[in-house]
Write a protein that holds these residues in place. Sequence first.
Motif, PDB file in Angstrom:
ATOM      1  N   MET A   1     -13.974  -5.335 -11.693  1.00 41.28           N
ATOM      2  CA  MET A   1     -13.650  -5.749 -10.339  1.00 41.28           C
ATOM      3  C   MET A   1     -14.600  -6.875  -9.949  1.00 41.28           C
ATOM      4  N   GLU A   2     -14.032  -7.901  -9.345  1.00 45.21           N
ATOM      5  CA  GLU A   2     -14.836  -9.038  -8.874  1.00 45.21           C
ATOM      6  C   GLU A   2     -14.666  -9.182  -7.370  1.00 45.21           C
ATOM      7  N   LEU A   3     -15.770  -9.171  -6.649  1.00 40.44           N
ATOM      8  CA  LEU A   3     -15.742  -9.346  -5.202  1.00 40.44           C
ATOM      9  C   LEU A   3     -15.830 -10.827  -4.872  1.00 40.44           C
ATOM     10  N   ILE A   4     -14.994 -11.274  -3.940  1.00 40.58           N
ATOM     11  CA  ILE A   4     -14.962 -12.669  -3.524  1.00 40.58           C
ATOM     12  C   ILE A   4     -15.540 -12.756  -2.114  1.00 40.58           C
ATOM     13  N   ASN A   5     -16.583 -13.555  -1.952  1.00 39.30           N
ATOM     14  CA  ASN A   5     -17.210 -13.763  -0.644  1.00 39.30           C
ATOM     15  C   ASN A   5     -17.624 -15.217  -0.514  1.00 39.30           C
ATOM     16  N   ASN A   6     -17.826 -15.665   0.702  1.00 31.78           N
ATOM     17  CA  ASN A   6     -18.318 -17.017   0.973  1.00 31.78           C
ATOM     18  C   ASN A   6     -17.414 -18.103   0.411  1.00 31.78           C
ATOM     19  N   THR A   7     -16.103 -17.915   0.550  1.00 26.43           N
ATOM     20  CA  THR A   7     -15.141 -18.918   0.114  1.00 26.43           C
ATOM     21  C   THR A   7     -15.180 -20.097   1.081  1.00 26.43           C
ATOM     22  N   PRO A   8     -15.273 -21.320   0.566  1.00 27.37           N
ATOM     23  CA  PRO A   8     -15.272 -22.490   1.456  1.00 27.37           C
ATOM     24  C   PRO A   8     -13.992 -22.550   2.288  1.00 27.37           C
ATOM     25  N   ALA A  20     -12.009 -11.010  -0.479  1.00 27.20           N
ATOM     26  CA  ALA A  20     -10.961 -10.623  -1.429  1.00 27.20           C
ATOM     27  C   ALA A  20     -11.609  -9.901  -2.605  1.00 27.20           C
ATOM     28  N   VAL A  21     -10.777  -9.215  -3.365  1.00 23.67           N
ATOM     29  CA  VAL A  21     -11.226  -8.510  -4.563  1.00 23.67           C
ATOM     30  C   VAL A  21     -10.214  -8.778  -5.669  1.00 23.67           C
ATOM     31  N   LYS A  22     -10.729  -9.193  -6.835  1.00 23.72           N
ATOM     32  CA  LYS A  22      -9.882  -9.349  -8.021  1.00 23.72           C
ATOM     33  C   LYS A  22      -9.945  -8.063  -8.831  1.00 23.72           C
ATOM     34  N   GLN A  23      -8.773  -7.549  -9.173  1.00 26.68           N
ATOM     35  CA  GLN A  23      -8.710  -6.325  -9.968  1.00 26.68           C
ATOM     36  C   GLN A  23      -7.345  -6.245 -10.646  1.00 26.68           C
ATOM     37  N   GLY A  25      -5.409  -8.058 -12.568  1.00 22.74           N
ATOM     38  CA  GLY A  25      -4.424  -9.129 -12.476  1.00 22.74           C
ATOM     39  C   GLY A  25      -3.951  -9.437 -11.071  1.00 22.74           C
ATOM     40  N   LEU A  26      -4.591  -8.817 -10.091  1.00 20.65           N
ATOM     41  CA  LEU A  26      -4.198  -9.025  -8.699  1.00 20.65           C
ATOM     42  C   LEU A  26      -5.378  -9.489  -7.857  1.00 20.65           C
ATOM     43  N   LEU A  27      -5.082 -10.200  -6.797  1.00 26.22           N
ATOM     44  CA  LEU A  27      -6.074 -10.589  -5.813  1.00 26.22           C
ATOM     45  C   LEU A  27      -5.699  -9.906  -4.503  1.00 26.22           C
ATOM     46  N   PHE A  28      -6.542  -8.982  -4.069  1.00 21.86           N
ATOM     47  CA  PHE A  28      -6.338  -8.264  -2.813  1.00 21.86           C
ATOM     48  C   PHE A  28      -7.141  -8.983  -1.730  1.00 21.86           C
ATOM     49  N   CYS A  29      -6.449  -9.645  -0.816  1.00 22.13           N
ATOM     50  CA  CYS A  29      -7.119 -10.411   0.234  1.00 22.13           C
ATOM     51  C   CYS A  29      -7.240  -9.570   1.495  1.00 22.13           C
ATOM     52  N   SER A  30      -8.438  -9.491   2.030  1.00 24.82           N
ATOM     53  CA  SER A  30      -8.646  -8.792   3.293  1.00 24.82           C
ATOM     54  C   SER A  30      -7.860  -9.486   4.387  1.00 24.82           C
TER      55      SER A  30
END
Length: 126
Positions: A1-8, A20-23, A25-30
């Motif tokens: 699982m990869e956590l996505i934070n601080n996206t420009p 968002a979280v990558k897991q 093959g999917l990207l789950f966007c808050s």
Amino acid sequence: MELINNTPNVPAAVGPYSQAVKQGGLLFCSGQIPIDPAAGKIVATDVEGQAVQVLANIRALLEAQGLGMSSVIKATVFLQSMADFPKVNPLYEAAFGGHKPARSTVAVAGLPLGALVEIEVIAALA
């Protein structure tokens, strides 16, 4: 699982969660609320302006991961009033072009920071 934070060009999370979280093959966007990333607050006061900002935030979050709106497979739209559905629906449709992901729309008692609309999406990474 990869956590996505601080996206420009995407507002920072307003709570203890990831943008968002990558897991699998999917990207789950808050859920995105209509915070203008440049201003750091909600600027638009009407549901149309807020919906446009929310959809721009979603697009920026997806683009930062090399994706577009056509990668979205499921969306959930939260409205403070279902009376706003006919105002938001054409803006949503325009943002997705001809792409029509699965979608749910629900009315809620309230949204963070007094927002009138919030949208969360799930996108395919491949």
